[in-house]
Design a protein around this motif. Structure first.
Motif, PDB file in Angstrom:
ATOM      1  N   LEU A 756       0.821  -1.208   0.000  1.00  0.00           N
ATOM      2  CA  LEU A 756       0.000   0.000   0.000  1.00  0.00           C
ATOM      3  C   LEU A 756       0.857   1.260   0.000  1.00  0.00           C
ATOM      4  N   PHE A 757       0.513   2.164  -0.906  1.00  0.00           N
ATOM      5  CA  PHE A 757       1.211   3.446  -1.057  1.00  0.00           C
ATOM      6  C   PHE A 757       0.230   4.587  -0.789  1.00  0.00           C
ATOM      7  N   ASN A 758       0.775   5.799  -0.725  1.00  0.00           N
ATOM      8  CA  ASN A 758      -0.061   6.986  -0.526  1.00  0.00           C
ATOM      9  C   ASN A 758      -0.349   7.733  -1.812  1.00  0.00           C
ATOM     10  N   ALA A 783       0.737  -2.990 -10.942  1.00  0.00           N
ATOM     11  CA  ALA A 783       0.817  -1.635 -10.399  1.00  0.00           C
ATOM     12  C   ALA A 783      -0.409  -0.835 -10.802  1.00  0.00           C
ATOM     13  N   GLN A 784      -1.118  -0.312  -9.817  1.00  0.00           N
ATOM     14  CA  GLN A 784      -2.310   0.499 -10.079  1.00  0.00           C
ATOM     15  C   GLN A 784      -1.940   1.707 -10.927  1.00  0.00           C
ATOM     16  N   GLY A 785      -2.748   1.968 -11.952  1.00  0.00           N
ATOM     17  CA  GLY A 785      -2.469   3.091 -12.842  1.00  0.00           C
ATOM     18  C   GLY A 785      -1.531   2.744 -13.979  1.00  0.00           C
ATOM     19  N   ILE A 786      -0.844   1.576 -13.877  1.00  0.00           N
ATOM     20  CA  ILE A 786       0.074   1.128 -14.928  1.00  0.00           C
ATOM     21  C   ILE A 786      -0.434  -0.187 -15.525  1.00  0.00           C
ATOM     22  N   SER A 787      -0.707  -1.162 -14.662  1.00  0.00           N
ATOM     23  CA  SER A 787      -1.212  -2.463 -15.117  1.00  0.00           C
ATOM     24  C   SER A 787      -2.721  -2.452 -15.305  1.00  0.00           C
ATOM     25  N   GLY A 788      -3.388  -1.409 -14.820  1.00  0.00           N
ATOM     26  CA  GLY A 788      -4.833  -1.338 -14.958  1.00  0.00           C
ATOM     27  C   GLY A 788      -5.474  -0.590 -13.811  1.00  0.00           C
ATOM     28  N   TRP A 814      -6.854   0.453   0.227  1.00  0.00           N
ATOM     29  CA  TRP A 814      -6.716   0.683   1.662  1.00  0.00           C
ATOM     30  C   TRP A 814      -7.958   0.248   2.420  1.00  0.00           C
ATOM     31  N   GLU A 815      -9.092   0.168   1.736  1.00  0.00           N
ATOM     32  CA  GLU A 815     -10.317  -0.118   2.477  1.00  0.00           C
ATOM     33  C   GLU A 815     -11.238  -1.048   1.717  1.00  0.00           C
ATOM     34  N   GLY A 816     -11.851  -1.969   2.423  1.00  0.00           N
ATOM     35  CA  GLY A 816     -12.992  -2.710   1.904  1.00  0.00           C
ATOM     36  C   GLY A 816     -12.747  -3.751   0.843  1.00  0.00           C
ATOM     37  N   VAL A 817     -11.539  -3.862   0.285  1.00  0.00           N
ATOM     38  CA  VAL A 817     -11.289  -4.902  -0.705  1.00  0.00           C
ATOM     39  C   VAL A 817     -11.135  -6.219   0.043  1.00  0.00           C
ATOM     40  N   ASP A 818     -11.953  -7.200  -0.311  1.00  0.00           N
ATOM     41  CA  ASP A 818     -11.998  -8.456   0.444  1.00  0.00           C
ATOM     42  C   ASP A 818     -11.060  -9.480  -0.185  1.00  0.00           C
ATOM     43  N   LEU A 819      -9.998  -9.846   0.548  1.00  0.00           N
ATOM     44  CA  LEU A 819      -9.001 -10.804   0.051  1.00  0.00           C
ATOM     45  C   LEU A 819      -8.758 -11.874   1.115  1.00  0.00           C
ATOM     46  N   PRO A 820      -9.697 -12.807   1.287  1.00  0.00           N
ATOM     47  CA  PRO A 820      -9.562 -13.788   2.372  1.00  0.00           C
ATOM     48  C   PRO A 820      -8.601 -14.923   2.035  1.00  0.00           C
ATOM     49  N   HIS A 821      -8.281 -15.716   3.073  1.00  0.00           N
ATOM     50  CA  HIS A 821      -7.480 -16.936   2.953  1.00  0.00           C
ATOM     51  C   HIS A 821      -6.128 -16.607   2.301  1.00  0.00           C
ATOM     52  N   ASP A 822      -5.702 -17.402   1.299  1.00  0.00           N
ATOM     53  CA  ASP A 822      -4.390 -17.147   0.700  1.00  0.00           C
ATOM     54  C   ASP A 822      -4.458 -16.160  -0.462  1.00  0.00           C
ATOM     55  N   ASP A 823      -5.611 -15.470  -0.605  1.00  0.00           N
ATOM     56  CA  ASP A 823      -5.669 -14.391  -1.594  1.00  0.00           C
ATOM     57  C   ASP A 823      -4.795 -13.221  -1.171  1.00  0.00           C
ATOM     58  N   LEU A 824      -4.511 -13.120   0.124  1.00  0.00           N
ATOM     59  CA  LEU A 824      -3.561 -12.134   0.639  1.00  0.00           C
ATOM     60  C   LEU A 824      -2.885 -12.718   1.872  1.00  0.00           C
ATOM     61  N   GLU A 825      -1.567 -12.802   1.807  1.00  0.00           N
ATOM     62  CA  GLU A 825      -0.808 -13.369   2.933  1.00  0.00           C
ATOM     63  C   GLU A 825       0.223 -12.404   3.487  1.00  0.00           C
ATOM     64  N   LEU A 826       0.645 -11.451   2.682  1.00  0.00           N
ATOM     65  CA  LEU A 826       1.648 -10.480   3.123  1.00  0.00           C
ATOM     66  C   LEU A 826       1.182  -9.075   2.759  1.00  0.00           C
ATOM     67  N   LEU A 827       1.087  -8.219   3.758  1.00  0.00           N
ATOM     68  CA  LEU A 827       0.670  -6.826   3.566  1.00  0.00           C
ATOM     69  C   LEU A 827       1.815  -5.907   3.967  1.00  0.00           C
ATOM     70  N   VAL A 828       2.235  -5.054   3.048  1.00  0.00           N
ATOM     71  CA  VAL A 828       3.303  -4.086   3.310  1.00  0.00           C
ATOM     72  C   VAL A 828       2.723  -2.683   3.191  1.00  0.00           C
ATOM     73  N   VAL A 829       2.858  -1.883   4.248  1.00  0.00           N
ATOM     74  CA  VAL A 829       2.446  -0.477   4.211  1.00  0.00           C
ATOM     75  C   VAL A 829       3.714   0.363   4.134  1.00  0.00           C
ATOM     76  N   THR A 830       3.818   1.152   3.070  1.00  0.00           N
ATOM     77  CA  THR A 830       5.070   1.871   2.817  1.00  0.00           C
ATOM     78  C   THR A 830       5.264   3.086   3.716  1.00  0.00           C
TER      79      THR A 830
END
Length: 931
Positions: A756-758, A783-788, A814-830
C-alpha cells in the motif's frame, strides 16, 4: 470455418523480446489443429549460440545447460520452414511470434513465410470481452484449460491450440447478424483474424437460424432481452430466536453470536424512533450480513433500503458476493438495483451512431468487443469490460448523458439500460450505491419510506466533500470555443456552411449558433485575464503551483464589477444548450433514416463531441451567480489554481470544507432511519473525531462489537526501524529504498502480497525501479495506474496461477477490498497514511480548527491517518483461519510522539515487532515456515 484447413499454432521462447537481430529463439513449438482437434505436435529446444539471460532462464526454466546439445536455428530452419507450409499460422500475440520467426528465417538465408495468420489475443478480446486480462495463463484459467508449464513453448502452443478451438466453438454460436457485422468490421484486425468470423458467417448463412429466446435485435444490435420482474414481498415476522436463524443459516454461514446480536439490534433500530445509529463492527464480525439480513425484513413493510458504500469496487463486491449469499439465506425473494453515475453506462443510440463512422484499428476492435458484450450484459455498465481506463475517444462519444437526454422516438429508447435501471430503482427492495452518488442524488434516493445504511461510514465525510467539489476552467472553455468556431465555419473542409446548403439547418439557425459561440469565445478570456490580474498578479511565478482562497467580499466585488459580462456568458450557455439539444434531435432522426452522408455524420459527431465538452465546462458558471454565492459561502469555500507552466490553465474551484450541518440536514433527515456502520468508528484514541466528522445528532448511540479473530496467533507484525523518514530523505532516495526492500522481501517470501502506497506517482516511480531490478520479469507485479484500474488488477491478482502476485496499490486498496485466505498473505504499508497538508481545503480546515483553539494535527490529520492505517491493516485477516504478515516501512511510528496513537489503535493481540530492514525477509520466512 473450413475443416480442411491445417492450423499451425506456434509459440516461441526467445532470449529477449526486441526484434532487432540481437535476440535468438531458444525453443520452437507448434501444435497442429484440423477438424477442431489437435492432430500433431512438434517441439524442439534451440541453441541460441549466446548466453541466456538469467531472467529468461527463470521465466522459462530453460538454461544454457539445457540448450548446449540442442540444434542451432540454422540446423532447424529448414524443418520449421517445411512444417509450416500450407498452414494458417496461429499465435497468442501473432505480431511477435510471426515477425520474430520471419526475422530469424531471413537471417539464416530463408525467405519470409507468406502465410495466413490469426491472433488469438484479438480473437479472445472480441469473443470474451469482459475478461480482466488476456494473458494466455489468465484466459486458459477462465476457460478451465490445462496449462501445465506457462512460458514453456510446448505447453503454451498446446494451450493456445485448445484456446483457439474453444473460441471457434463460441464464434459458431454467434447470431448470423452479429457474425455479418464482425466480418465487415474485422478488416483492421491482425493479418487474417477476421476469417474466423467470415467463415463462421458463411457456414451459418446456409442454415435457417433464429435468435435464441434470451436475445433480441434492435436496429441492428443484438442485446439481452429485458426481463421485468419483482420478487415476492418479505414476510413481516423477523426470526428473533437463535434456532430460527440457525435453520436459515445451515450450510451457508456459521452462526456467530456477535453477528446475530448486530442483526437483532439493526432490526430493532429500524423499527424504533432514533434517527441515526452507529455500529462499529471490526473485520470478521460479519457486519455486511449483519445489516442486510434484518434490512430485508423491512422490505415486506413497504420500505426501500438504500445501501451506500465507499467506492464502485465495493459496490460491485456487495452486489456480486453479499447479495448472492443473502438471497440463498432468505426464505423469500428480494430485488436489488445498483446505481452509478451516468457515464458508467452505454448509450445504445450513440453507440449505433458510432458504428456508421470509419474508425482507427484500436477503436474498431473496441467496437467489436462491445457488440459481443451487448449480447451478454444485463446492465450496460462499462465496468464489466475491465478496461484499464476509458481513454479511447469512443467512450466520450457513447457514454450516457442521462435519461432526460434520450429521444423517445429512437428505437433504443424502450431498451435503454439507464432508463430501465431508473424504472427498476422505483420498485427495488434494495438500492445499492456509493457515497459520491448518494451525496448528489438525495432527492432521487430518499423518501418517507426509505431506510439508509451507510457502510464504510468513515469515508462518508471525505467522499461527500470530494463529490461536492466543482471546477470551472477558463482556458479550456476558450480552447473548446475556438475549436467549435473552426469546425463550423471552415472554408477548407466540409462545415456548417455546407449543412445550410444541404438543408440540415437554416441560415438563421447557423447565424444564431455562430453568435452564441462567439460571445463565449470573446467574453470568457476577457474575464479570465481580469480575474488573473486581480487575484494572481505575480504570485504564481513564485512557485510551480499556485492556490489561493478567494475571500467572499473580494470575489463578490469582482463579480459586481463585471456583472454584465458574467450575465452575458450565462445567457449564451443556456442558449447553446437549447440549440444543441434541438440539433441533436434532428441529427438522430436523419441519421436513423440514412438521410445524412458519412461526411455530414463525421462533422456533426465532431461538433457534438466539442459542444458536450464545452457545456460540461460551462455548467459550473453558476458559481458567479450572486444570489447563489451568498448561500454557497455559508458552508463552502472558493479557491483559484494556476501552475507556473507556460500556457497553464486558470481554474476556479468550490467545495465543502467540512460536513458539519451538511450530513445531518441533507442526508440523515431525508430518510426514516440512517444506520452508519464500519470499522474503527469508536477507537478510544480518536473518540471525539468520528461524531464530529460524521455530523452525528446529539446523543447518537454508538454500538461496538468485538472481533472474533485471535491476532496473536494469526498475524506477525513488524516495523522496519531503520527505514528512511519520508519527511527527511528526498523522493529518489526514498523510492530506491522501497524498491530494494520490496524486491528483497518478495524474492525471499513468494506469497500473495499487497503493498500500500499513498500516491500513484510513488507507485509509478517504485514500479520503474522494480522493472530495472528485473523483478517484473520474474514475478507477476501489478501496479495500479500502470497495469490497470482497481477492479482489473484486483481480478488479475486473484487469478495469478502461482498465487505469488505482488500488487502495488493505493486508494480503494486501503479499504474494503476483500481478500480472504491465501488471496492475501503479506501486507506491506510503505508509510503512515497522512493526507497532504498543503492542499487549500486542508489549509482551510486546519485554519478553522486553530480559530476554535484546537490543534489541527491532533483533531484532524492524526485521526484520519489512524483510521486509514487500520483500514489498510484490515485487508490482511478476513476470516478465523487466515494467517498473514504485516510490515510497516515507516519508522515514525517509533520515533514520533504520535506513533503511540497508531500503535495502540491496532486490534488487541497485534504486537509490532521492531526489526532492521535486512532482517525482514528472514523473519517473514520463519513465520510462514512455522504456521
Amino acid at each position: 470455418m473450413s475443416s480442411r484447413k491445417t492450423y499451425a499454432v506456434v509459440d516461441l521462447e526467445t532470449t529477449g523480446t526486441a526484434i532487432n537481430g540481437t535476440n535468438r529463439i531458444i525453443q520452437f513449438s507448434c501444435t497442429f489443429v484440423q477438424h477442431q482437434r489437435i492432430v500433431n505436435e512438434f517441439s524442439t529446444l534451440i541453441d541460441p549460440k549466446q548466453p541466456i539471460p538469467p531472467e529468461i532462464s527463470q521465466l522459462t526454466n530453460i538454461s544454457d545447460k539445457d540448450v548446449k546439445k540442442a540444434p542451432s536455428f540454422e540446423e532447424m530452419a529448414g524443418t520449421i520452414y517445411s512444417l509450416l507450409q500450407n498452414t494458417t499460422f496461429v499465435a497468442h500475440n501473432i505480431a511477435f511470434d510471426y515477425n520474430f520467426l520471419n526475422s530469424e528465417l531471413v537471417r539464416v538465408g530463408y525467405p519470409e513465410l507468406d502465410l495466413k495468420g490469426i491472433d488469438t489475443v484479438q480473437l479472445a478480446q472480441i469473443v470474451l470481452p469482459t475478461l480482466p486480462s488476456y494473458r494466455l495463463s489468465d484466459v486458459s484459467h477462465f476457460l478451465s484449460l490445462t496449462h501445465e508449464q506457462p512460458h514453456n513453448a510446448a505447453s503454451d502452443a498446446r494451450t493456445t491450440a485448445a484456446l483457439f478451438i474453444k473460441l471457434r466453438e463460441r464464434i459458431a454460436d454467434f447470431p448470423l447478424t452479429l457474425l455479418e457485422e464482425l466480418s465487415l468490421r474485422g478488416r483492421q484486425l491482425e493479418l487474417d483474424t477476421v476469417d474466423c468470423f467470415k467463415e463462421a458467417y458463411e457456414q451459418k448463412s446456409k442454415q435457417e437460424t433464429k435468435l435464441p429466446a434470451d436475445l433480441m435485435s434492435v436496429a441492428g444490435l443484438i442485446i439481452q432481452r429485458p426481463i421485468f420482474s419483482r420478487d415476492t414481498l418479505a414476510p413481516l415476522d423477523y426470526p428473533f430466536e437463535l434456532v430460527e436463524k440457525e435453520k436459515l443459516f445451515t450450510g451457508l454461514i456459521d452462526v456467530r453470536l456477535q453477528q446475530v446480536k448486530m442483526m437483532d439490534e439493526t432490526f430493532e433500530f429500524f423499527n424504533g424512533s432514533d434517527l441515526v445509529r452507529v455500529i462499529d463492527a471490526p473485520t470478521g464480525a460479519g457486519k455486511t450480513l449483519g445489516y442486510l439480513f434484518p434490512a430485508a425484513y423491512q422490505t415486506g413493510q413497504g420500505k426501500q433500503v438504500v445501501i451506500s458504500t465507499a467506492t464502485n469496487v465495493l459496490q460491485t463486491q456487495l452486489q456480486e458476493n453479499a447479495f448472492s449469499l443473502l438471497k440463498k439465506i432468505l426464505p423469500f425473494g428480494c430485488s436489488v438495483v445498483s446505481l452509478k453515475g451516468n457515464y458508467h453506462f452505454i448509450d445504445l443510440a450513440r453507440f449505433a451512431q458510432s458504428l456508421k463512422r470509419t474508425q482507427n484499428s484500436h477503436t474498431n476492435l473496441l467496437q467489436m468487443r462491445i457488440m459481443v458484450w451487448l449480447m451478454e450484459t444485463k446492465t450496460g455498465d462499462f465496468d464489466e469490460l475491465h478496461l484499464t481506463k476509458l481513454q479511447d475517444p469512443l467512450f466520450n462519444e457513447i457514454h450516457h448523458r442521462g435519461v432526460e437526454e434520450l429521444d423517445s422516438d429512437n428505437p433504443f429508447y424502450s431498451v435503454d439500460f439507464l432508463r430501465r435501471k431508473k424504472l427498476a430503482e422505483k420498485n427495488a427492495d434494495f438500492v445499492l450505491t456509493n457515497h459520491a452518488y448518494l451525496s448528489s442524488h438525495i432527492e432521487e434516493l430518499s423518501g418517507p419510506n426509505s431506510l439508509l445504511v451507510v457502510d464504510e461510514a468513515q469515508h462518508l465525510a471525505p467522499m461527500t466533500i470530494k463529490n461536492n467539489r466543482k471546477t470551472l476552467d477558463f482556458d479550456e472553455i476558450k480552447i473548446l470555443a475556438d475549436s467549435l468556431l473552426v469546425k463550423i465555419r471552415s472554408h477548407e473542409s466540409y462545415s456548417f456552411i455546407d449543412l445550410v446548403g444541404s438543408g440540415f439547418i437554416t441560415s438563421s439557425e447557423f447565424k444564431h449558433l455562430l453568435q452564441v459561440i462567439r460571445v463565449i469565445d470573446s467574453r470568457v478570456p476577457q474575464l479570465r485575464n481580469d480575474l488573473a490580474a486581480t487575484f494572481v498578479g505575480g504570485n504564481a511565478s513564485q512557485s510551480e503551483y499556485y492556490e489561493q482562497l478567494l475571500r467572499p467580499k473580494k470575489i463578490r466585488g469582482f463579480i459586481k464589477g463585471h456583472l454584465a459580462e458574467f450575465v452575458t456568458v450565462a445567457s449564451a450557455y443556456r442558449k447553446l444548450v437549447q440549440v444543441d439539444r434541438e440539433l441533436y434531435k434532428k441529427f438522430m432522426t436523419q441519421s436513423t433514416t440514412l438521410h445524412l452522408s458519412s461526411v455530414q455524420n463525421k462533422l456533426l459527431n465532431d461538433y457534438f463531441t466539442l459542444t458536450r465538452s464545452l457545456t460540461k465546462e460551462l455548467k459550473n458558471w453558476k458559481l458567479f451567480d450572486l444570489d447563489q454565492l451568498e448561500e454557497l459561502f455559508e458552508s463552502q469555500i472558493i479557491w483559484l489554481t494556476k501552475s507556473n507552466v507556460k500556457g497553464a490553465h486558470l481554474r476556479i474551484h468550490s467545495g465543502l470544507m467540512e460536513t458539519k450541518n451538511f450530513l445531518k440536514n441533507h442526508i440523515y433527515e431525508s430518510f426514516q432511519h440512517t444506520l452508519l456502520t464500519g470499522a474503527e468508528l469508536s477507537l478510544p484514541e480518536i473518540k471525539n473525531f468520528i461524531p464530529t466528522n460524521l455530523d452525528l445528532p446529539a446523543k447518537t448511540q454508538i454500538s461496538q462489537y468485538d472481533s472474533s479473530f485471535d491476532y496473536r496467533k494469526q498475524v506477525a507484525a513488524m516495523v522496519a526501524m531503520d527505514a528512511p523518514d519520508v519527511g527527511v530523505v528526498d523522493q529518489q532516495e526514498y523510492c530506491k529504498y522501497m524498491a530494494d526492500t520490496i524486491s528483497e522481501i518478495c524474492s525471499k517470501v513468494p506469497r500473495q502480497t499487497l503493498i500500500l502506497f499513498n500516491s500513484l506517482q510513488t507507485i509509478a516511480d517504485v514500479y520503474q525501479l522494480l522493472q530495472q531490478k528485473g523483478l517484473t520479469r520474474t514475478k507477476n507485479v501489478l501496479a495500479q495506474g500502470i497495469s490497470g484500474g482497481v477492479e482489473k488488477i484486483k481480478k488479475r491478482f486473484l487469478m495469478d496461477h502461482e498465487h505469488q502476485a505482488i500488487l502495488l496499490g493505493t486508494g480503494s486498496f486501503w479499504e474494503g477490498v476483500d481478500l480472504p485466505h491465501d488471496d492475501l498473505e503479506l501486507l506491506v504499508v510503505t508509510r503512515l497514511p497522512f493526507q497532504a497538508v498543503d492542499s487549500v481545503i486542508n489549509q482551510a480546515r486546519y485554519h478553522k480548527a486553530e480559530k476554535l483553539g484546537e490543534n489541527p494535527f491532533s483533531t484532524i490529520a492524526l485521526p484520519e491517518a489512524v483510521i486509514k492505517l487500520n483500514q489498510g491493516f484490515g485487508r490482511l485477516i478476513r476470516t478465523k483461519t487466515d494467517i498473514g504478515a504485516f510490515v510497516l516501512l515507516d519508522p515514525r511510528i517509533l520515533t514520533k510522539k504520535y506513533g503511540v496513537v497508531f500503535e495502540k489503535s491496532f486490534p488487541a493481540g497485534v504486537k509490532l515487532e521492531r526489526r532492521k530492514t535486512a532482517e525482514l525477509g528472514d523473519n517473514l520466512q520463519n513465520f510462514f515456515k512455522n504456521i
